[in-house]
Design a protein around this motif. Structure first.
Motif, PDB file in Angstrom:
ATOM      1  N   VAL A  24       2.472  -3.653   9.679  1.00  0.00           N
ATOM      2  CA  VAL A  24       1.524  -2.973   8.795  1.00  0.00           C
ATOM      3  C   VAL A  24       2.271  -2.053   7.826  1.00  0.00           C
ATOM      4  N   THR A  25       3.278  -1.357   8.323  1.00  0.00           N
ATOM      5  CA  THR A  25       4.082  -0.491   7.455  1.00  0.00           C
ATOM      6  C   THR A  25       4.760  -1.313   6.363  1.00  0.00           C
ATOM      7  N   HIS A  26       5.361  -2.443   6.730  1.00  0.00           N
ATOM      8  CA  HIS A  26       6.019  -3.294   5.740  1.00  0.00           C
ATOM      9  C   HIS A  26       5.008  -3.889   4.757  1.00  0.00           C
ATOM     10  N   TYR A  27       3.852  -4.284   5.251  1.00  0.00           N
ATOM     11  CA  TYR A  27       2.806  -4.807   4.367  1.00  0.00           C
ATOM     12  C   TYR A  27       2.457  -3.758   3.311  1.00  0.00           C
ATOM     13  N   ASN A  28       2.186  -2.551   3.761  1.00  0.00           N
ATOM     14  CA  ASN A  28       1.784  -1.490   2.834  1.00  0.00           C
ATOM     15  C   ASN A  28       2.893  -1.142   1.842  1.00  0.00           C
TER      16      ASN A  28
END
Length: 102
Positions: A24-28
């Motif tokens: 999720v961090t990488h997606y954002n």
């Protein structure tokens, strides 16, 4: 080649996930950087592929340790690059990004 794990995250999944998972961090981060770089010409983001390779990660950590020993900067930065051939994605993810072909 090296084993590569791929997880595709959809915008719907990320919006429903309140965790701080690496995916999720990488997606954002990818989403935000893409929109910052392309501004009003950015297209809608529906999915982000999260690739992980233990071999590439290990080589990265070894190189980072070497830089630290040599007193070279080790601050990480996010960069983007494109490829005209989708077949290159698998090569990059299993062998790492070769700067200048090296």
């Amino acid at each position: 080649g090296a084993r590569v794990t791929v997880r595709t995250l959809t915008a719907r999944e990320v919006n429903a996930d309140n965790s701080n998972s690496p995916e999720v961090t990488h997606y954002n981060m990818a989403y935000a950087q893409y929109h910052r770089l392309l501004g009003s010409s950015a297209k809608a983001v529906h999915t982000v592929d999260f690739y992980e390779s233990e071999a590439v990660t290990r080589r990265f950590q070894e190189k980072k340790a070497e830089f630290a020993r040599d007193k070279k900067p080790i601050k990480e930065i996010w960069v983007f690059h494109g490829t005209p051939d989708i077949a290159n994605v698998a090569k990059i993810c299993s062998g790492g990004l070769k700067v200048g072909g090296r």
